[in-house]
Design an enzyme around this catalytic site. Structure first.
Site, mmCIF file in Angstrom:
data_model
loop_
_atom_site.group_PDB
_atom_site.id
_atom_site.type_symbol
_atom_site.label_atom_id
_atom_site.label_comp_id
_atom_site.label_asym_id
_atom_site.label_seq_id
_atom_site.Cartn_x
_atom_site.Cartn_y
_atom_site.Cartn_z
ATOM 1 N N TYR A 340 0.819 -1.230 0.000
ATOM 2 C CA TYR A 340 0.000 0.000 0.000
ATOM 3 C C TYR A 340 0.849 1.275 0.000
ATOM 4 O O TYR A 340 0.302 2.354 0.166
ATOM 5 C CB TYR A 340 -0.872 0.081 1.263
ATOM 6 C CG TYR A 340 -1.660 -1.149 1.627
ATOM 7 C CD1 TYR A 340 -2.472 -1.789 0.705
ATOM 8 C CD2 TYR A 340 -1.634 -1.653 2.935
ATOM 9 C CE1 TYR A 340 -3.211 -2.908 1.071
ATOM 10 C CE2 TYR A 340 -2.372 -2.759 3.304
ATOM 11 C CZ TYR A 340 -3.159 -3.384 2.367
ATOM 12 O OH TYR A 340 -3.900 -4.478 2.741
ATOM 13 N N CYS A 377 14.176 -11.124 -2.682
ATOM 14 C CA CYS A 377 14.643 -10.823 -4.040
ATOM 15 C C CYS A 377 13.552 -10.128 -4.846
ATOM 16 O O CYS A 377 12.977 -10.700 -5.777
ATOM 17 C CB CYS A 377 15.103 -12.098 -4.718
ATOM 18 S SG CYS A 377 16.582 -12.720 -3.932
ATOM 19 N N TYR A 406 -2.266 -6.153 10.944
ATOM 20 C CA TYR A 406 -1.952 -6.460 9.549
ATOM 21 C C TYR A 406 -0.448 -6.604 9.339
ATOM 22 O O TYR A 406 0.078 -6.302 8.274
ATOM 23 C CB TYR A 406 -2.582 -5.407 8.605
ATOM 24 C CG TYR A 406 -4.067 -5.284 8.859
ATOM 25 C CD1 TYR A 406 -4.932 -6.286 8.458
ATOM 26 C CD2 TYR A 406 -4.597 -4.214 9.596
ATOM 27 C CE1 TYR A 406 -6.284 -6.219 8.742
ATOM 28 C CE2 TYR A 406 -5.945 -4.140 9.889
ATOM 29 C CZ TYR A 406 -6.784 -5.141 9.453
ATOM 30 O OH TYR A 406 -8.122 -5.079 9.740
HETATM 31 C C1 PLP Z 1 -15.683 -6.829 7.599
HETATM 32 C C2 PLP Z 1 -14.554 -6.205 8.322
HETATM 33 N N1 PLP Z 1 -14.729 -5.834 9.603
HETATM 34 C C3 PLP Z 1 -13.737 -5.264 10.327
HETATM 35 C C4 PLP Z 1 -12.500 -5.033 9.770
HETATM 36 C C5 PLP Z 1 -11.432 -4.441 10.624
HETATM 37 O O1 PLP Z 1 -10.999 -3.218 10.196
HETATM 38 P P1 PLP Z 1 -9.976 -2.389 11.098
HETATM 39 O O2 PLP Z 1 -8.843 -3.267 11.393
HETATM 40 O O3 PLP Z 1 -9.585 -1.241 10.244
HETATM 41 O O4 PLP Z 1 -10.708 -1.952 12.296
HETATM 42 C C6 PLP Z 1 -12.274 -5.373 8.432
HETATM 43 C C7 PLP Z 1 -10.965 -5.089 7.818
HETATM 44 O O5 PLP Z 1 -10.796 -4.818 6.685
HETATM 45 C C8 PLP Z 1 -13.315 -5.994 7.698
HETATM 46 O O6 PLP Z 1 -13.129 -6.376 6.428
#
Ligand code: PLP
Length: 458
Positions: A340, A377, A406
């Site tokens: 990203y 790589c 993440y």
């Molecule tokens: C359906 C859904 N709920 C909750 C989340 C959690 O989002 P965040 O970690 O930004 O709070 C996501 C993340 O993409 C999601 O897809």
């Protein structure tokens, strides 16, 4: 901004110098602060307390069993997007009734296991994790259904298993969350949810069908959402639907606002969580008083700034065009910068100066501009590009902040690296919650080739 700070020139996680953790478990390693997690959870909970909102921790942010247990201790339910996450949530002690299951591609097997524990892929292995037999655990609290096709599958399987599947329809409100295009989920060109103008018709046509129990609407417009207003716009779309459904005799009792609540990756880059609550609470309070249940699915806002990635410098290479600081952690450990172009503040674990500000261009003497890269790589393998850093050398440790969400969950085995270890620090306790993935474990599923007998049509 974080529960990680330098004391006497050494970066600490709660009371522990991160160097000591690297000594014990090696690098790259994810380090989480339990104190930070508790603080972030309470902050969000308090902000939305006037709505009595139920928090369902989004496992995709960081699915480690021990972290999910901690969330459970704090009172969270779980938001899952796969059968694997569902089993983790349940193994961590989340009652099925407090699990919500989203995702556009739920398979037959996943739906079956979510409705009836006899079909859990862990049926034979649960005891090893200290969990009871999953048979009889009951269905998940709510499915967040993302298409009519999925509704058909849900109805058929639930009827076959003689259970009722409680569900919300995920609405695609077609609002712009002003985030990266890959994490935008609430615009009509995204694969998520159902177009708002199809919801009422869908409810009308499916009400009373076997195995189904319609409860309400789900929204998740993107992640992270750096502005408040898109939430208000999405809620307005949901309100119109709720009112129209009510006029037609279909009561909506649940409104799930999803996640996306942001964290500052740099100082002051996003509004505080309280600003989101201040805008949304007055909008929703009246309906909550009349019986609407509000759910949130936070992930990043709880884990993001509660964890860092600790990597060790393998080499410093000064080329004609650039200086490269080459670490053992890279896109295989933390892919967000490569995927990203996300900014993660990074700084050496040994630092004698004033606390560095989390800004893109730190204003300190003696810094050197460099690319912080990994061993993979790929030219796209970087943690930071063109970044001003204090001079570092081979063997130094670098902390990459805001990596608690993440991070490990999106890590990979690319170039045959094992996934990083994970350590949870709680005050003066240091708990290894995940071992570094060993090569022999990685190779296990390839150890023996198995000849398959498949019909050949000529
Ligand atoms: C359906 C859904 N709920 C909750 C989340 C959690 O989002 P965040 O970690 O930004 O709070 C996501 C993340 O993409 C999601 O897809």
């Amino acid at each position: 901004m974080s529960h990680f700070e330098w004391r006497d020139g050494r970066l600490h996680a709660d009371d522990i110098p991160v160097e000591a953790i690297a000594e014990a478990v090696g690098t790259p390693t994810y380090i989480y602060s339990a104190t930070a997690i508790r603080a972030a959870f309470h902050r969000l909970h308090t902000a939305f307390a006037p709505l009595d909102a139920e928090l369902h921790y989004a496992l995709k942010a960081s699915p480690n069993l021990h972290l999910v247990r901690l969330m459970r201790e704090l009172g969270a339910g779980a938001d899952v997007v796969s059968g694997g996450e569902l089993e983790r949530a349940w193994l961590a002690g989340t009652p099925m009734s407090e699990i919500v299951f989203a995702g556009v591609g739920k398979s037959e097997e996943e739906v079956r296991a979510a409705l009836d524990g006899r079909f859990s892929p862990l049926a034979a292995a649960a005891a090893r994790f200290g969990a009871p037999d999953p048979a009889g655990r009951g269905p998940v609290g709510l499915f967040n259904v993302e298409s009519e096709s999925e509704l058909g599958r849900l109805s058929r399987i639930a009827a076959e298993l003689a259970v009722r599947a409680r569900y919300c329809l995920r609405v695609n409100p077609n609002v712009d969350p002003h985030t990266h295009e890959y994490t935008t989920t609430g615009k009509e060109e995204n694969k998520f949810g159902i177009d708002a103008d199809r919801i009422v018709d869908l409810v009308e046509r499916w009400v009373g069908r076997p195995g189904l129990d319609f409860r309400g609407l789900h929204l998740h417009i993107g992640s992270p959402v750096p502005r408040v207003e898109p939430y208000a716009e999405a809620v307005a779309v949901a309100f119109e639907l709720i009112d129209e459904l009510a006029r037609r005799g279909h009561q909506v009792t649940v409104l799930n606002l999803g996640g996306g609540w942001p964290i500052p990756y740099t100082e002051g880059s996003v509004p505080p969580l309280e600003a989101y609550a201040e805008r949304l609470v007055p909008l929703l309070a009246g309906r909550v008083a009349r019986g609407l249940k509000v759910l949130l699915e936070p992930g990043r806002s709880i884990l993001g700034n509660s964890g860092l990635l600790l990597a060790r410098v393998e080499h410093v290479k000064r080329g004609r065009a650039k200086t490269f600081v080459i670490c053992d952690g890279g896109m295989h450990s933390l892919i967000r910068p490569a995927l990203y172009r996300a900014f993660h503040f990074a700084w050496p674990a040994r630092w004698q100066g004033p606390p560095p500000r989390w800004v893109e261009e730190p204003d300190l003497p003696g810094l050197e501009r460099c690319d912080l890269v990994g061993p993979i790589c790929e030219t796209g393998d970087f943690l930071a590009r063109g970044r001003l850093l204090p001079p570092v050398e081979q063997g130094d440790l670098i902390a990459v902040f805001s990596a608690g969400a993440y991070g490990i969950s999106m890590s990979s085995n690319y170039n045959d690296h094992g996934r990083p270890a994970e350590v949870l620090v709680d005050g003066s306790r240091v708990i290894q919650i995940n071992a570094r993935q060993r090569l022999d474990v990685l190779l296990e599923t390839e150890r023996e080739a198995v000849e398959l007998t498949v019909p050949v049509v000529s």
